[in-house]
Design an enzyme around this catalytic site. Structure first.
Site, PDB file in Angstrom:
ATOM      1  N   TYR A 180       1.084  -1.753   0.213  1.00 24.97           N
ATOM      2  CA  TYR A 180       0.059   0.012   0.206  1.00 24.97           C
ATOM      3  C   TYR A 180       0.900   1.272   0.219  1.00 24.97           C
ATOM      4  CZ  TYR A 180      -3.223   3.634   1.153  1.00 24.97           C
ATOM      5  OH  TYR A 180      -4.290   4.672   0.947  1.00 24.97           O
ATOM      6  N   TRP A 228       1.300   5.857  -1.800  1.00 27.02           N
ATOM      7  CA  TRP A 228       0.547   6.395  -2.805  1.00 27.02           C
ATOM      8  C   TRP A 228       2.481   6.835  -4.182  1.00 27.02           C
ATOM      9  CZ3 TRP A 228      -3.222  10.024  -3.919  1.00 27.02           C
ATOM     10  CH2 TRP A 228      -3.895  10.454  -3.319  1.00 27.02           C
TER      11      TRP A 228
END
Ligand SMILES: Nc1nc2c(c(=O)[nH]1)N[C@H]1C(S)=C(S)[C@@H](COP(=O)(O)OP(=O)(O)OC[C@H]3O[C@@H](n4cnc5c(=O)[nH]c(N)nc54)[C@H](O)[C@@H]3O)O[C@H]1N2
Ligand SMILES: Nc1nc2c(c(=O)[nH]1)N[C@H]1C(S)=C(S)[C@@H](COP(=O)(O)OP(=O)(O)OC[C@H]3O[C@@H](n4cnc5c(=O)[nH]c(N)nc54)[C@H](O)[C@@H]3O)O[C@H]1N2
Ligand SMILES: [Mo]
Length: 792
Positions: A113, A115
């Site tokens: 996980y 960005w």
């Protein structure tokens, strides 16, 4: 030397970097961007910082002892050994092969996980997933830290399609300006948050658009513990809640509507189920299980819980009923214990107002949380790198990472299922920073001690890279060709390489291609293409998809030469669930009742104490760190800490950048508190203070500020985790050493990092040095200037 300017895109916006002699020396906004984000000023220092990962590196203890659990992972005194690319790739391929052969692909955790960077092709997670799929699959993660509770709850309340629209197709600020009379936002409308959109926005529009809406006459009300959570020019009125008490406020607003005959019974009858149960509950006729008796959820009751005067709540409810009202619940509210409840109660309030599906009215969740929310029409699709299929059917809700690593085989509840954690032997992370994002970092360190091998691809020596056995240097977006756009963006933009790769960093695509080669599946991963060919192909596939809809864009070369093109075929809804409102029988929601579920039989049937069948006020505090009735803990930790998003950067990215560093106080993360609390704690502006929470402690630099109400302090996320001090968990001020690793509820199991109870005290003596902006031991401080052959 003369400078050149190169366009780039980041999640914090599109801008230009100034390059001199292969170095990024400055940035400038795009000329058409009237409200650029100051976060871009972090980029030059970060691009060439000494914490860039310059060469592949292996943790010495892993190199010497081989794979295996190691409680010393993450030790700040651990030594790394830089190795040649071929050595790193051989070691890594052999280790992947060992794990999948001995334990199966399920033993590889590749959720990864985070960005990463903007860019449709070199998207770190997509690349990793494609690679792991090509070698037989992996255990994945589900949902996000951003809105994990929402993602599980809303498909049950308004169907999957409705939930998708809620998150991705919210009406624009322009529509709000046209139709909305009153916008009540729980969790403020933080301008700094709107700078962010996945892929980055070509121009920052939220600030100007909100201002235009205010000028058009929209009245703004911000319900928040912080008074500076909405731009000043909105002239918004402020309702100060205690953190974690919004559900009480929302139930009381519903109470007023029923009590005063203002609830839209016609709407409730036609479009919802369960309104009678909810009404009986808020009127105190039934408890949360539907049994006779209960507490009346009146404004007076809500005042005792939230601190908001009852009269203020009554008058707000009446104003809401009189006007076209939009109820916005920010994502922060659901990043707390029982985070499902304020969302569900917010939707229920909008239904009682009868305004769901009307332009400018109803319910939303995300205005002020991100720039694409309300940022304009959504494209019918964007070019993408295909990830392939994962043959392994194993997943965890994303915020269960520590529980999974610490408890293989243990069972847990999630969305109506009783599930078991897989037995993970190898953790593979690329493009995320769990030692930024997860709660209770000391526990996460223990969890990272359990697998046999941890692999991290990084651009920088983050705390997560420092927990890895094998660290692979990745190029930054400035070092590769790519293209970017965000949902709600008007343009697709080329991101041509601006500078050469740092040290020996390589594009991850090439790393995976070489690993795939060693594992005998190069062709499956590359399909015979270079990343440049994928860039072209992804664009051309998108162009064909558009052409089938009679939408036309130039070919790839035309796009690349122009640098950006307008995205055609964007769709925008006037209202959320407008089609359902227009034709509830013909276009029912995909819920069991076909309607909005104010009471969900399905959720009720799960029997969860922490998420019953309709929105309720749960007695345990929404703030982690103490339990109902635990007065001792409440006294020990008297303040509520808000760990919100940092305005000076994006998460932990580029924390060493100029704009981020300028916000540090005494070299630490800024801790905001009101004068009374500072005095009570014995600290002053500019001091280094110690913040103690239920899971650990950190240092921070005190900023005295009366924007906060007494009892509340704010320490945003993203200061790099520094465990090198001896008497604090983090010497730098990462709030996730304080937070509790607990899910929102048995239903959503979302992240609860926003709120935690703490104590602030003076730090006596000389505070430990912050060491995270240097590479770990064994890594040369000066970047390696020379380039080597790919496998040399
Ligand atoms: N207490 C608390 N905690 C929270 C939150 C909160 O409100 N309170 N909010 C949560 C939320 S909403 C989120 S989304 C998460 C965010 O958590 P993350 O998304 O994990 O945080 P980032 O710092 O963006 O991490 C991205 C990492 O990718 C690296 N990177 C950039 N480009 C590349 C690349 O091309 N390749 C590779 N391999 N790496 C790259 C960056 O250096 C950076 O370390 O945090 C969560 N944590
Ligand atoms: N500059 C910048 N912007 C960002 C990010 C970043 O790292 N930097 N991260 C982005 C990401 S990934 C995400 S998911 C979004 C998150 O978007 P949000 O979740 O909306 O953002 P936060 O800043 O965590 O919280 C917003 C505000 O909610 C208020 N709040 C907190 N608790 C409560 C409560 O109990 N009740 C009420 N009424 N208000 C409360 C706080 O005052 C806080 O400032 O932000 C995005 N925007
Ligand atoms: Mo997020």
């Amino acid at each position: 030397m003369s400078a050149t300017f190169h366009p780039t895109s980041t999640h914090w916006g599109a801008f230009q970097v100034e390059v001199e002699g292969d170095r990024v020396v400055g940035v400038r906004p795009n000329p058409e961007d009237t409200a650029p984000s100051p976060v871009m000023a972090n980029t030059p220092a970060a691009q060439h910082h000494r914490t860039r990962v310059a060469r592949p590196a292996v943790r010495r203890r892993w190199l010497e002892h081989g794979p295996g659990p190691d409680p010393r992972r993450g030790d700040p005194d651990d030594v790394y050994v830089e190795v040649e690319w071929s050595t790193a790739l051989d070691l890594l391929a052999a280790e992947l092969d060992r794990v999948r052969t001995s334990h199966g692909n399920e033993a590889i955790y590749g959720g990864s996980y985070g960005w990463g960077s903007a860019g449709r092709i070199h998207h770190a997670q997509s690349q990793l997933h494609r690679f792991l799929n090509s070698i037989g699959g992996y255990t994945r993660s589900r949902t996000t830290y951003s809105h994990g509770a929402l993602e599980v709850l809303f498909p049950r309340l308004i169907g999957t399609r409705g939930a998708n629209h809620l998150l991705h197709r919210a009406p624009s600020w322009e529509r709000i300006g046209e139709h909305t009379e009153l916008l009540v936002s729980f969790g403020g409308l933080r301008l700094s948050n709107t700078w962010i959109a996945s892929g980055g926005r070509a121009v920052q529009t939220a600030g100007p658009a909100m201002r235009a809406a205010a000028e058009a006459g929209v009245e703004f009300v911000s319900v928040s513990p912080l008074s500076d959570d909405t731009p000043e020019d909105l002239k918004c009125s402020w309702i100060r809640t205690r953190p974690g008490t919004d559900t009480a406020v929302l139930l009381a607003l519903i109470h007023v509507l029923f009590d005063e005959g203002l609830a839209d019974i016609g709407f409730l009858d036609r479009y919802t189920v369960g309104a009678d149960r909810l009404r009986a509950y808020v009127m105190g006729e039934r408890d949360e299980r539907g049994a006779p008796g209960g507490v009346e959820r009146s404004p007076e009751w809500a005042e005792s819980v939230s601190g908001v005067p009852a009269a203020e709540l009554r008058s707000l409810a009446r104003r809401m009923a009189e006007r076209r009202t939009l109820v916005n619940v920010g994502w922060s509210l659901q990043r707390a214990r029982y985070g499902e409840q304020p969302l569900w109660a917010g939707l229920a309030l909008a239904c009682c107002l009868g305004q769901v599906g009307l332009p400018g009215g109803g319910f939303a969740s995300g205005y002020g949380s991100m720039g694409n929310y309300g940022g304009g029409a959504t494209p019918v699709g964007l070019p993408r790198m295909p990830q392939g299929d994962n043959p392994v059917d194993s997943f965890i809700p994303v915020a269960k990472i520590s529980d999974m690593l610490l408890g293989p085989g243990l069972s847990y509840d999630y969305d109506g299922e009783r599930r078991r954690f897989p037995d993970i032997r190898l953790v593979y992370w690329a493009g995320g920073n769990p030692f930024h994002h997860h709660q209770d970092l000391a526990r996460l360190t223990r969890a990272f001690g359990r697998p046999e091998t941890v692999v991290v691809h990084e651009t920088h020596w983050t705390a997560t890279a420092r927990h890895a056995d094998i660290v692979i240097p990745a190029t930054t977006a400035l070092e590769r060709d790519d293209m970017a756009a965000s949902q709600g963006d008007l343009t697709l933009r080329a991101m041509p390489r601006a500078v050469s790769p740092h040290g020996r960093a390589r594009d991850e695509y090439d790393t995976y291609a070489d690993l795939a080669e060693r594992l005998g599946v190069r062709g499956r991963f590359t399909e015979g293409r270079t990343s440049g060919e994928w860039l072209r192909l992804a664009y051309e596939r998108w162009r064909s998809m558009l052409a089938r809809r009679d939408l036309h864009v130039p070919d790839f070369d035309g796009f690349w030469a122009r640098g950006r093109i307008e995205i055609p075929g964007r769709v925008e809804d006037e209202a959320l669930l407008g089609d359902f409102r227009a034709d509830p029988e013909g276009r029912p929601l995909r819920t069991p009742s076909g309607r909005i579920e104010l009471y969900s039989e399905t959720i009720a049937s799960f029997g969860y104490e922490d998420c019953p069948g309709h929105p309720v006020w749960l007695p345990g505090p929404a703030v982690t760190g103490h339990d109902e009735g635990d007065e001792a803990a409440a006294e020990e930790l008297p303040l509520v800490l808000i760990a919100n998003q940092p305005k000076e950067r994006f998460h932990g990215q580029q924390d060493m950048g100029a704009h981020s560093v300028a916000h540090k106080v005494a070299g630490r993360a800024p801790l905001r508190m009101c004068p009374e609390d500072a005095e009570e704690a014995g600290v002053s502006d500019g001091d280094v203070a110690r913040v103690c929470g239920p899971s650990g402690s950190c240092l921070a630099g005190v900023v005295v500020d009366d924007a906060l109400r007494p009892g509340i302090v704010q320490l945003s996320t993203g200061s790099w985790y520094d465990p090198s001090g001896t008497d604090v968990t983090c010497a730098h001020g990462n709030p996730n050493v304080l937070t509790v690793d607990e899910g929102t509820s048995s239903l959503g199991q979302g992240c609860t990092g926003q709120l935690v109870r703490v104590r602030v005290e003076p730090y006596e003596g000389t505070p430990p040095e912050v060491r995270v902006f240097r590479p770990p031991l064994g890594i040369a401080e000066a970047p390696a200037p020379e380039r080597e052959g790919l496998n040399g």
